[in-house]
Design a protein around this motif. Structure first.
Motif, PDB file in Angstrom:
ATOM      1  N   LYS A  82      -6.288  18.681   6.422  1.00 43.99           N
ATOM      2  CA  LYS A  82      -5.589  18.771   5.346  1.00 43.99           C
ATOM      3  C   LYS A  82      -4.255  19.453   5.304  1.00 43.99           C
ATOM      4  O   LYS A  82      -4.228  20.521   5.681  1.00 43.99           O
ATOM      5  CB  LYS A  82      -6.344  18.977   3.920  1.00 43.99           C
ATOM      6  N   PRO A  83      -3.140  18.993   4.762  1.00 40.07           N
ATOM      7  CA  PRO A  83      -2.020  19.744   4.582  1.00 40.07           C
ATOM      8  C   PRO A  83      -2.076  20.714   3.792  1.00 40.07           C
ATOM      9  O   PRO A  83      -2.582  20.713   2.548  1.00 40.07           O
ATOM     10  CB  PRO A  83      -1.027  18.471   4.273  1.00 40.07           C
ATOM     11  N   ILE A  84      -1.145  21.773   3.977  1.00 46.45           N
ATOM     12  CA  ILE A  84      -1.053  23.001   2.857  1.00 46.45           C
ATOM     13  C   ILE A  84      -0.053  22.889   2.062  1.00 46.45           C
ATOM     14  O   ILE A  84       0.021  23.654   1.020  1.00 46.45           O
ATOM     15  CB  ILE A  84      -0.986  24.315   3.751  1.00 46.45           C
ATOM     16  N   SER A  85       0.869  21.830   2.418  1.00 46.52           N
ATOM     17  CA  SER A  85       2.057  21.766   1.375  1.00 46.52           C
ATOM     18  C   SER A  85       2.683  20.471   2.017  1.00 46.52           C
ATOM     19  O   SER A  85       2.615  19.892   2.905  1.00 46.52           O
ATOM     20  CB  SER A  85       3.089  22.885   1.701  1.00 46.52           C
ATOM     21  N   PHE A  86       3.796  19.968   1.054  1.00 41.78           N
ATOM     22  CA  PHE A  86       4.648  18.841   1.408  1.00 41.78           C
ATOM     23  C   PHE A  86       6.007  19.082   1.337  1.00 41.78           C
ATOM     24  O   PHE A  86       6.422  19.941   0.563  1.00 41.78           O
ATOM     25  CB  PHE A  86       4.383  17.781   0.226  1.00 41.78           C
ATOM     26  N   PRO A 239       3.766  16.184   6.225  1.00 38.94           N
ATOM     27  CA  PRO A 239       3.479  17.209   5.494  1.00 38.94           C
ATOM     28  C   PRO A 239       3.279  18.603   6.320  1.00 38.94           C
ATOM     29  O   PRO A 239       3.624  18.526   7.485  1.00 38.94           O
ATOM     30  CB  PRO A 239       2.045  16.976   4.839  1.00 38.94           C
ATOM     31  N   ILE A 240       3.447  19.630   5.972  1.00 38.77           N
ATOM     32  CA  ILE A 240       3.279  20.868   6.466  1.00 38.77           C
ATOM     33  C   ILE A 240       1.819  21.364   6.604  1.00 38.77           C
ATOM     34  O   ILE A 240       0.757  21.323   5.700  1.00 38.77           O
ATOM     35  CB  ILE A 240       3.934  21.905   5.745  1.00 38.77           C
ATOM     36  N   TYR A 241       1.225  21.344   7.983  1.00 41.49           N
ATOM     37  CA  TYR A 241      -0.065  21.825   8.474  1.00 41.49           C
ATOM     38  C   TYR A 241      -0.352  23.165   8.846  1.00 41.49           C
ATOM     39  O   TYR A 241       0.456  23.776   8.984  1.00 41.49           O
ATOM     40  CB  TYR A 241      -0.544  20.500   9.597  1.00 41.49           C
TER      41      TYR A 241
END
Length: 346
Positions: A82-86, A239-241
């Motif tokens: 799951k990504p931590i941010s977009f 996204p940011i992982y």
């Protein structure tokens, strides 16, 4: 000038030169030669364009019965992470505003209802029909496996993308099989590429050699009944992982982590990877290298920083191993805290 002299001089001048002189002298100084004449657009053409636009708008939003979530890349993404941010708001759908009846979550466009796997498998088997015999397979392979085949799709570092499915069905309109050439990061795990090609397109892989695949459409494939595949109008921002490499590796101290990284940088490279190369043997080579050395280095000069990280993620899951450093397009891999019995199973 007398008429007989004029006729004599015109006969001496070549026809091509006379034609050039006649066209180079304009009759009207405000209308130079070779100027394109603008043709007035007929009213019928305007009406046809208006009707076409209205028909396209009337079909929106598109409704697709494909029984899986729409993502940009099927083979190069892991839905369990799951990504931590977009980097961009999830409201910006790559399918365009109000063009799809599915909501974009930032990483995918989920299917509305849970599909029935038995029905999907039955429909797929019905389209594929009876298995091909050896002669039929050999005939298709001979027609489509060569480099000059005009029914070819190239898969790059993004792997099996959503728009690739539309390209496959476009080729299947006039050809029984399509040749797929894979390059770069996806070739590290060709089994994964074959799985998603068959699952998402409904076809069958009938030929596989290194990075070359042949995808067969089936005996009863009907181009007029092809599935609706809404196209992605642009590539969504990734996204940011979570961070792939930590400052201090789990299970080690800071000094031990630093020592392993320096040891890897000073060691000879296990192998050198080229940009958009064929990496089908890299996983096995890394496994064999980690049986001998605790730390190995992969020289990825000119491969690119983003591709280096993609390679590290795949090696982490496939070998398995622990990437401990990405520096100057060099990948340093540690075999991890494995006891002797676990290490023999690699």
């Amino acid at each position: 000038m007398p008429n007989h002299l004029f006729s004599f001089t015109t006969r001496r001048i070549p026809f091509s030169l006379r034609r050039f002189l006649s066209q180079s002298i304009p009759h009207d100084p405000y209308d130079p030669p070779f100027s394109p004449t603008s043709k007035p657009q007929s009213k019928n053409n305007k009406k046809q364009k208006q009707n076409h636009n209205s028909n396209c708008d009337s079909n929106l939003p598109l409704k697709s019965n494909l029984p899986f979530n729409f993502v940009y890349s099927y083979s190069e993404t892991n839905p369990s992470i799951k990504p931590i941010s977009f980097r961009e708001s999830p409201k910006f759908s790559p399918f365009g505003p109000n063009r799809l009846d599915r909501k974009w979550t930032g990483t995918s466009a989920p299917v509305h209802n849970e599909p029935d796997q038995k029905t999907i498998e039955a429909d797929r088997n019905r389209i594929l029909g009876a298995p091909l015999n050896d002669e039929e397979v050999a005939d298709l392979v001979e027609r489509y496996r060569h480099n000059d085949c005009n029914r070819q799709i190239n898969l790059g570092k993004d792997g099996v993308t959503h728009n690739t499915l539309d390209s496959i069905h476009n080729h299947w309109k006039k050809a029984e099989a399509v040749r797929i050439k894979c390059l770069g990061v996806p070739t590290l795990d060709m089994d994964n590429v074959c799985f998603h090609l068959e699952e998402k397109s409904g076809g069958k892989i009938i030929y596989r050699k290194l990075n070359i695949l042949l995808l067969y459409r089936g005996r009863h494939y009907d181009p007029k009944k092809r599935p609706i595949i809404p196209l992605m109008l642009w590539k969504p921002y990734a996204p940011i992982y979570p961070k792939l490499v930590k400052n201090v590796i789990d299970g080690l101290t800071y000094e031990e982590t630093k020592e392993l990284r320096n040891k890897g940088l000073e060691s000879q490279p296990l192998m050198k990877l080229s940009r958009n190369g064929v990496y089908v043997n890299v996983v096995e080579r890394v496994r064999e290298g980690l049986k001998i050395e605790e730390v190995v280095r992969l020289d990825c000069s000119h491969v690119g920083t983003s591709d280096c990280k993609r390679i590290g993620v795949k090696l982490r899951d496939l070998v398995p191993c622990v990437p401990i450093l990405f520096k100057d397009e060099q990948i340093i891999i540690w075999r991890g805290n494995l006891n002797q019995e676990q290490h023999k199973d690699l």
